[in-house]
Every structure is written in structure tokens, then in C-alpha cells.
Write an enzyme that holds these catalytic residues in place. Structure first.
Site, PDB file in Angstrom:
ATOM      1  N   ARG A  57      57.076 -18.737  42.413  1.00  0.00           N
ATOM      2  CA  ARG A  57      57.225 -20.178  42.244  1.00  0.00           C
ATOM      3  C   ARG A  57      56.506 -21.005  43.302  1.00  0.00           C
ATOM      4  NH1 ARG A  57      60.768 -17.606  39.812  1.00  0.00           N
ATOM      5  NH2 ARG A  57      60.710 -16.350  41.686  1.00  0.00           N
ATOM      6  N   THR A  58      56.697 -20.659  44.568  1.00  0.00           N
ATOM      7  CA  THR A  58      56.167 -21.529  45.621  1.00  0.00           C
ATOM      8  C   THR A  58      54.645 -21.549  45.557  1.00  0.00           C
ATOM      9  OG1 THR A  58      58.067 -20.883  46.927  1.00  0.00           O
ATOM     10  CG2 THR A  58      56.334 -22.073  48.078  1.00  0.00           C
ATOM     11  N   LYS A  86      42.383  -5.791  59.869  1.00  0.00           N
ATOM     12  CA  LYS A  86      41.533  -5.269  60.956  1.00  0.00           C
ATOM     13  C   LYS A  86      42.070  -5.682  62.316  1.00  0.00           C
ATOM     14  CE  LYS A  86      37.743  -6.571  58.013  1.00  0.00           C
ATOM     15  NZ  LYS A  86      36.668  -7.567  57.954  1.00  0.00           N
ATOM     16  N   ARG A 107      53.147 -18.929  53.731  1.00  0.00           N
ATOM     17  CA  ARG A 107      54.405 -18.162  53.745  1.00  0.00           C
ATOM     18  C   ARG A 107      54.187 -16.943  54.614  1.00  0.00           C
ATOM     19  NH1 ARG A 107      58.192 -16.601  48.714  1.00  0.00           N
ATOM     20  NH2 ARG A 107      58.674 -18.793  49.022  1.00  0.00           N
ATOM     21  N   HIS A 135      62.604 -23.113  54.675  1.00  0.00           N
ATOM     22  CA  HIS A 135      61.833 -23.225  53.426  1.00  0.00           C
ATOM     23  C   HIS A 135      61.944 -24.693  52.999  1.00  0.00           C
ATOM     24  CE1 HIS A 135      59.858 -22.258  49.825  1.00  0.00           C
ATOM     25  NE2 HIS A 135      60.655 -21.339  49.313  1.00  0.00           N
TER      26      HIS A 135
HETATM   27  N1   CP Z   1      62.140 -20.093  45.330  1.00  0.00           N
HETATM   28  C1   CP Z   1      61.102 -19.381  45.829  1.00  0.00           C
HETATM   29  O1   CP Z   1      60.735 -19.528  46.999  1.00  0.00           O
HETATM   30  O2   CP Z   1      60.550 -18.524  44.925  1.00  0.00           O
HETATM   31  P1   CP Z   1      59.294 -17.600  45.238  1.00  0.00           P
HETATM   32  O3   CP Z   1      59.733 -16.601  46.286  1.00  0.00           O
HETATM   33  O4   CP Z   1      58.932 -16.957  43.944  1.00  0.00           O
HETATM   34  O5   CP Z   1      58.192 -18.470  45.781  1.00  0.00           O
END
Ligand code: CP
Length: 309
Positions: A57-58, A86, A107, A135
Site C-alpha cells: 500500500r505505502t 556492496k 521505508r 509511520h
Molecule cells: N499499511 C501499510 O503500511 O501497508 P504496506 O506495508 O503494504 O505498505
């Protein structure tokens, strides 16, 4: 209100007034997010999308958001195909992304990685999840979903359920809901309780908080049930995970005695904690919630680049 050049590392970096401004602006993005209207406000802008950890999703909603605004995306979803393999440091990877783009979304599995990245970058860094840390864009879209579904965030009776120890979404959301005077009930197995410092912080902000391991009683008066996955990948000990997996499952039988206006949210992915039969009920808003990531991320990309509607 001017967000141009700002980093988004934690929801704690935003006041309630700023959050409200962003949610209001995100509402304007909905027809563009659905493709009903078009815009090219980010034409000529490039987003670096650096995903050191898996995501559906993110990552995809950031890509959709950038595309809907007519910007371009570079990046990776598989860090083993980069020069990190590396031995390149995170700081050097960020220096490269800064040189190649106007904004960075990242991320990473290490808590604090996004804050570190922001120190090495002169373009805005958006934290798309850092380990068990923060998040913030998920938090914005969670608040946005409550606002759209309930017409207000203030004073909602919200249950946060599941892995409250390692769950970064619930850490951010508990704090943000406390800003809105929510009634919070933390429901989790004993060894996955909300960290004490977050409970204290929420209380200091004025939230009314209860903690329990029993869901059936707490759910009767709830306006919002926010379910989380027990995250196997966060457990240092497999035995600890095996003891708690499957503790809670939301199914239609459990929903017989709930407030008819209850909404069920989940940041997703889910595994077994919400039975698929619940998807067909009016309680389930988790797929709408996932869509809401697009207008929210469009709003953030627009505000951080200073190119607004
Ligand atoms: N909600 C969320 O962060 O989903 P993903 O891990 O799929 O990005």
C-alpha cells in the site's frame, strides 16, 4: 500554512492545527486521486522511492499519488539490487537520491533511519515506516478515514487492538487521537501491551485510556475498532510469537452486539485477524482506508514541494 521543504518523520512533529489543515487539503485531492479530475502541478518533479522493507500500500499509493500529480518516480523496492549490497552506507544512498530527485520517500527496517536520512538530505524526506518506530503518513490517512467516515475525529471512542508493542501505526495513531481528546481502549495480549511511555504521553495530552486483554466487552460501545496484525517479523523470539498469534479474530458473530455505526479499520496487510466474511459488512472500511492513502500522499507531496492546487 507553509510546508515547503519540510520533512515528515513523525506525527509528533505536527500540531493539531497543522494536521487539520493537511486533512482539509487532502479532501480537495479526492477527485484527482480517483482520476475524475486531472492536474499537472508536479510536472517536472521527481520522487525517489526507497523501500528497504516490503510494502504494497505505502509504496503503490505514493507512486499512484505522484503519477496523479503528473510527477515522475525513480527508486527501488528490492534493496539487494542496489549498491547497499556492496556495502554503501545509508547516508551515501540518501546523498544520491537527493542529487537525482526533488523529494524522497523511504521505508527502512531500522528505527530512526528516516530521521538520519533527513539529516543528510536537503530535499524533503518522508518516513514511510522505520522499523517499529513511526509511520506518519499512515497516521494521516487513518485520521482522514475517521474524519470522512465519522464526520469528526474529536471525542471518538476508539479501540486499538492487537500488537500494540511493536505496531508503529498504533503508536502514531494513539498519540494523534489523544490530541483530539479520544476515549482510547488498548486491547492486546499481556506481552504486547502499548509501551508505558506512549500511554503516559497520551494521558498527559488529556486522553481517557483503558487497557485490557478482553475485546468482547470493550467492543460494545466503540465507534472505531482499529485492528492490527501480530507482526511475526518484529518478534525477536519465535516462541513469543507462537504464544499470541491468533489471539483475536474479528468475525460476524462478534459483531452481533456492537454499535451499528462502528467502523472497523486495519492498516493492512491482514492475515487471520479479520475474517473475510466481515469484508461484506458496513462495518468494514479498511479497503476505503487503504485508498485514502492516495489523496493524503498527494496532499503531502504537493505541500512539501510547494506546488499546490
Ligand atoms: N499499511 C501499510 O503500511 O501497508 P504496506 O506495508 O503494504 O505498505
Amino acid at each position: 500554512m507553509n510546508f515547503k521543504g519540510k520533512d515528515i518523520i513523525s506525527i509528533r512533529d505536527f500540531s493539531k492545527t497543522e494536521i487539520n489543515f493537511i486533512l482539509k487539503y487532502a479532501k480537495k485531492m479526492i477527485p484527482y486521486a480517483k482520476g475524475e479530475k486531472t492536474t499537472d502541478i508536479l510536472h517536472g518533479k521527481v520522487l525517489s522511492s526507497l523501500f528497504f522493507e516490503p510494502s504494497t500500500r505505502t509504496r503503490l499509493s505514493f507512486e499512484s499519488a505522484m503519477n496523479r500529480l503528473n510527477g515522475k518516480i525513480i527508486g527501488f523496492a528490492d534493496p539487494t539490487a542496489t549498491s547497499q549490497k556492496k556495502g554503501e552506507s545509508l547516508a551515501d544512498t540518501i546523498r544520491m537520491a537527493e542529487a537525482y530527485s526533488d523529494i524522497i520517500v523511504m521505508r527502512h527496517h531500522l528505527e530512526g533511519a528516516a530521521r538520519l536520512a533527513a539529516e543528510f538530505s536537503n530535499v524533503p524526506v518522508i518516513n514511510a515506516g522505520d522499523g517499529a518506530g513511526r509511520h506518519p503518513t499512515q497516521c494521516f490517512l487513518d485520521l482522514f478515514t475517521i474524519l470522512l467516515e465519522k464526520k469528526k475525529i474529536d471525542g471518538q471512542n476508539v479501540i486499538l487492538l492487537g500488537d500494540l508493542k511493536y505496531g508503529r501505526t498504533v503508536h502514531s495513531l494513539a498519540y494523534a487521537l489523544a490530541l483530539y481528546g479520544a476515549e482510547l481502549t488498548f486491547v492486546s495480549p499481556k506481552n504486547l501491551q502499548m509501551p508505558k511511555e506512549i500511554v503516559s504521553e497520551c494521558k498527559e495530552l488529556g486522553a481517557n485510556i483503558q487497557s485490557t486483554s478482553k475485546l468482547d466487552k470493550a467492543i460494545r460501545n466503540a465507534d472505531v475498532l482499529y485492528v492490527t496484525r501480530i507482526q511475526k517479523e518484529r518478534f525477536p523470539d519465535a516462541e513469543e510469537y507462537n504464544q499470541v498469534v491468533g489471539t483475536y479474530q474479528i468475525n460476524n458473530e462478534l459483531l452481533n452486539n456492537v454499535n451499528e455505526n462502528l467502523i472497523i479499520m486495519h492498516p493492512l496487510p491482514r492475515v487471520t485477524e479479520i475474517s473475510p466474511e466481515v469484508d461484506q459488512t458496513d462495518f468494514a472500511v479498511y479497503f476505503k482506508q487503504a485508498f485514502n492513502g492516495v489523496p493524503i500522499r498527494m496532499a503531502l507531496l504537493s505541500l512539501l514541494t510547494g506546488e499546490t492546487l
